[in-house]
Structure formats: C-alpha cells, structure tokens
Design a protein around this motif. Structure first.
Motif, PDB file in Angstrom:
ATOM      1  N   ARG A 233      30.071  23.789  59.095  1.00  0.00           N
ATOM      2  CA  ARG A 233      30.685  24.982  59.265  1.00  0.00           C
ATOM      3  C   ARG A 233      31.592  24.959  60.444  1.00  0.00           C
ATOM      4  O   ARG A 233      31.142  24.163  61.548  1.00  0.00           O
ATOM      5  CB  ARG A 233      29.534  26.021  59.335  1.00  0.00           C
ATOM      6  N   ASN A 322      39.445  35.100  64.551  1.00  0.00           N
ATOM      7  CA  ASN A 322      38.499  35.638  63.264  1.00  0.00           C
ATOM      8  C   ASN A 322      37.500  34.567  63.339  1.00  0.00           C
ATOM      9  O   ASN A 322      36.376  35.222  63.023  1.00  0.00           O
ATOM     10  CB  ASN A 322      39.394  35.500  61.994  1.00  0.00           C
ATOM     11  N   LEU A 323      37.489  33.386  63.658  1.00  0.00           N
ATOM     12  CA  LEU A 323      36.363  32.622  63.819  1.00  0.00           C
ATOM     13  C   LEU A 323      35.597  32.871  64.725  1.00  0.00           C
ATOM     14  O   LEU A 323      34.289  32.970  64.586  1.00  0.00           O
ATOM     15  CB  LEU A 323      36.994  31.007  64.061  1.00  0.00           C
ATOM     16  N   ASP A 325      35.014  35.952  66.020  1.00  0.00           N
ATOM     17  CA  ASP A 325      34.358  37.322  65.345  1.00  0.00           C
ATOM     18  C   ASP A 325      33.293  36.954  64.489  1.00  0.00           C
ATOM     19  O   ASP A 325      32.183  37.624  64.558  1.00  0.00           O
ATOM     20  CB  ASP A 325      35.383  38.045  65.007  1.00  0.00           C
ATOM     21  N   CYS A 326      33.449  35.815  63.739  1.00  0.00           N
ATOM     22  CA  CYS A 326      32.411  35.385  62.579  1.00  0.00           C
ATOM     23  C   CYS A 326      31.175  34.856  63.164  1.00  0.00           C
ATOM     24  O   CYS A 326      30.110  35.237  62.825  1.00  0.00           O
ATOM     25  CB  CYS A 326      33.603  34.868  61.538  1.00  0.00           C
ATOM     26  N   GLN A 328      30.535  34.443  66.664  1.00  0.00           N
ATOM     27  CA  GLN A 328      29.988  35.009  67.763  1.00  0.00           C
ATOM     28  C   GLN A 328      29.267  33.960  68.734  1.00  0.00           C
ATOM     29  O   GLN A 328      28.451  34.338  69.457  1.00  0.00           O
ATOM     30  CB  GLN A 328      29.078  36.127  67.412  1.00  0.00           C
TER      31      GLN A 328
END
Length: 364
Positions: A233, A322-323, A325-326, A328
């Motif tokens: 990931r 965005n990464l 935010d995803c 964290q």
C-alpha cells in the motif's frame, strides 16, 4: 499397475519435497527458486523449543517470496502452517523476537495476531519455558491467525529483495547477544557537570518574551516522497535534511528515540510525534514532539511563515495531499545530506546512519 503406482508415489514425494501441486509434480513442472537462503541460523533460536525444524521448507518459502512466485508461496505456506508450526515459530521469532521489551510493537501495519504474539516472542529469548510458551501459542492459532503471522513474517524476510547472504547476515546480526541496544550519544555536558561546573541549557533558562527557541537549536528541511508498506500500500514519506549547523545524525540520535532503519519493513508508530498539516491551504506546517499534555516540545521542522498566506503559500501536490488525507500517517526518515540524490537515502540506510519513525498527522 506397479509401474503406474510407482510413478504416482514419486510424484507425491516430489510434491511433498518441493511444495508444488501434485499435478505439477506429476508433469515434471516442479521448480525451485535459487539461490536458497541459508536457514541454519534458525537452529540457534529458542522459539522451536527443541522440536524438529524443516529448514528446507523454510528456505524454499523465503526464496519463493523473494522471487514473487505466488503459486509456490501458497503451496509452501499452506504446508508450513499445517505441518510445521515449530518452523513457523522460529521464522517469526527471528523477525519479532528481537524487539526490545516492553516495546516497540511490530507496528501499525502488522496483523492483530502478530501484535498479540510479539511479546511472547520477545520473552522467548529469556529461557526454555518462555520459548515453549511462544511455540505453544503458535500451535494453538487458528489457520487464519497463523496465516497472518506468516505473512507478516515473510514481509521481514523478503523485504526489499535482499539476497540470500544479506538475509542470513541480517538475522545473524540481530540475533547476536553481543549486539548493543540503540543508545543516545554521550552528552558532552555530563563531563562538565562531573567536574563540578554548573551548566545551563535552554530548558533551564526563562527566555525573554519574543525569543523563539526554535532558532536556537539545529533544525531541518523536509522533502516529499512516497513509499510502499510491506503489503504494497502507498504511504506518504518525509525525508529530513540538515538545514542549520549542528543538524545531523548525532543531533537526531540525541533528540529523538527513533529507530535505525535500513529501508526494510516499516518503522514503528510513535503517536507523540506529529506531522501538522493545514487544511485551508493543503500545506504542511511542522514536525513536532508533543508532551503529556499535548504541548509542543521538540520541534525539528517548521514551515516558513509568509506575509500573505493566500498569495504566497505553496500547496502540496494534489496526489500527495490525497494520500496524506487517506493514510493520516507519515513515514519520517533522516537525515540525508543530499535528498535530491536518488541513491542518498539508500546509502544512509546501508551505512546505519538513517533514523525513522511513523508519525500521525494532525490536521489544523
């Protein structure tokens, strides 16, 4: 009939020896991944509690993981889980039995089964009874939990595509009882104190109003990067580089409890370290260590303030924000003298001069 029966028996034996399916073995399609890693080091680990180990099976499984061969991984892992729990215990003990007690933990990304078993693995180094208890826990696991433990374990053994010699050497190093724990560098002020000289530090002094202690100690710059977790990931990453005199590996050793990191696996999460991010302009604001009451303590990096926020602040790239935010969480590593050099990060890790931590993100 006898000839046909003999052929079936040979295929069955070949399947058991190689871990391939019966049909593949019968067709002569069985294969091995070479070179096989040296697993003799496993016999030195107490987590097998004196039970017979299948070192050949362990070597073939690790080699299959390094080669990325999913069919072999599935068949060999199934055989290990169902028939060789002692071998699973020593493979996992090599990865998790060396963590210092009472922590750190195996990390945020490890499965619940692995996190629950890791303290038993650490205790297993202390004696035969504790080692037997660690093995008993592995043998009592459900197939799902044993599968999770094995998957986490193989991430450590095969991380980064290390060669057979490198894997064996790494395991020998971490299991060596002579390997010293990570220690902070000696404080040069201790010698002055021992000589009876009164020493004052910034913590002892009430600074006049308007004096910012951030500018009185070494600080760092940051470079945005991305990495992947052991299970593939994506994860945001910050690389620190010295920005003022005195910043560097010795300073980070003295001011943090971050672990030495060789770019294999994932550093542990420390919730006391925070990466601050501002939602209004999608920017990073700082990297700080917080105290028991949430107050800021150590501040390694602070974003430069601008006169006009709207006009001058540079937002983070959309894909990186965005990464962030995803996930964290951010993997923070350093110091690297030349972060723009593609090989600098790996060189620092190989030289043992790279510290790292996974820090949560605080959005403000």
């Amino acid at each position: 009939m006898v000839k046909g029966h003999g052929k079936k028996q040979r295929a069955k034996q070949r399947a058991q020896r190689t871990g391939t399916g019966h049909a593949s073995a019968a067709a002569g399609a069985a294969h091995e991944h070479n070179p096989l890693p040296d697993m003799d080091i496993l016999t030195r680990l107490p987590h097998g509690a004196g039970r017979t180990l299948d070192l050949g099976l362990a070597a073939r499984l690790v080699a299959a993981c390094r080669a990325g061969c999913q069919p072999c991984q599935r068949s060999l892992a199934r055989k290990l889980r169902t028939e060789q729990r002692p071998t699973l215990a020593v493979l996992a003990g090599a990865a998790y039995g060396t963590l210092p007690a009472p922590g750190p933990t195996p990390g945020l990304l490890a499965s619940p089964a692995t996190r629950a078993w890791a303290p038993l693995a650490r205790a297993g180094k202390t004696g035969t009874e504790a080692a037997a208890a660690a093995l008993a826990a592995v043998e009592a696991m459900s197939d799902d939990d044993a599968s999770d433990l094995l998957e986490d374990t193989l991430d450590h053994w095969a991380a980064g595509g290390a060669g057979a010699d490198e894997i064996a050497d790494a395991i020998k190093t971490v299991m060596s009882p002579e390997a010293p724990p990570r220690q902070r560098p000696a404080d040069p002020l201790d010698g002055l104190r021992a000589a009876g000289i009164e020493v004052f530090t910034l913590d002892d002094i009430d600074l006049p109003e308007g004096i910012d202690p951030y500018h009185l100690v070494p600080d760092y710059g940051v470079m945005l990067m991305k990495t992947d977790t052991p299970d593939g990931r994506p994860m945001p990453m910050l690389v620190l580089y010295p920005e003022t005199e005195g910043a560097g590996i010795d300073d980070l050793e003295a001011r943090t409890d971050w672990e030495h990191w060789g770019l294999h696996g994932m550093p542990d999460v420390d919730p006391r370290w925070r990466v601050r991010a501002r939602i209004a302009d999608r920017s990073l604001r700082g990297l700080v260590h917080t105290g028991p009451d949430g107050e800021d303590g150590i501040e390694l990096w602070r974003a430069a303030e601008t006169v006009s926020l709207a006009a001058e602040t540079v937002s983070l790239p959309e894909h990186w924000w965005n990464l962030l935010d995803c996930v964290q969480h951010v993997l923070v590593a350093g110091p690297v003298d030349k972060p723009e050099d593609p090989g600098a990060l790996a060189a620092a890790g190989d030289a043992g001069k790279l510290l790292a931590v996974v820090a949560p993100v605080s959005f403000v």
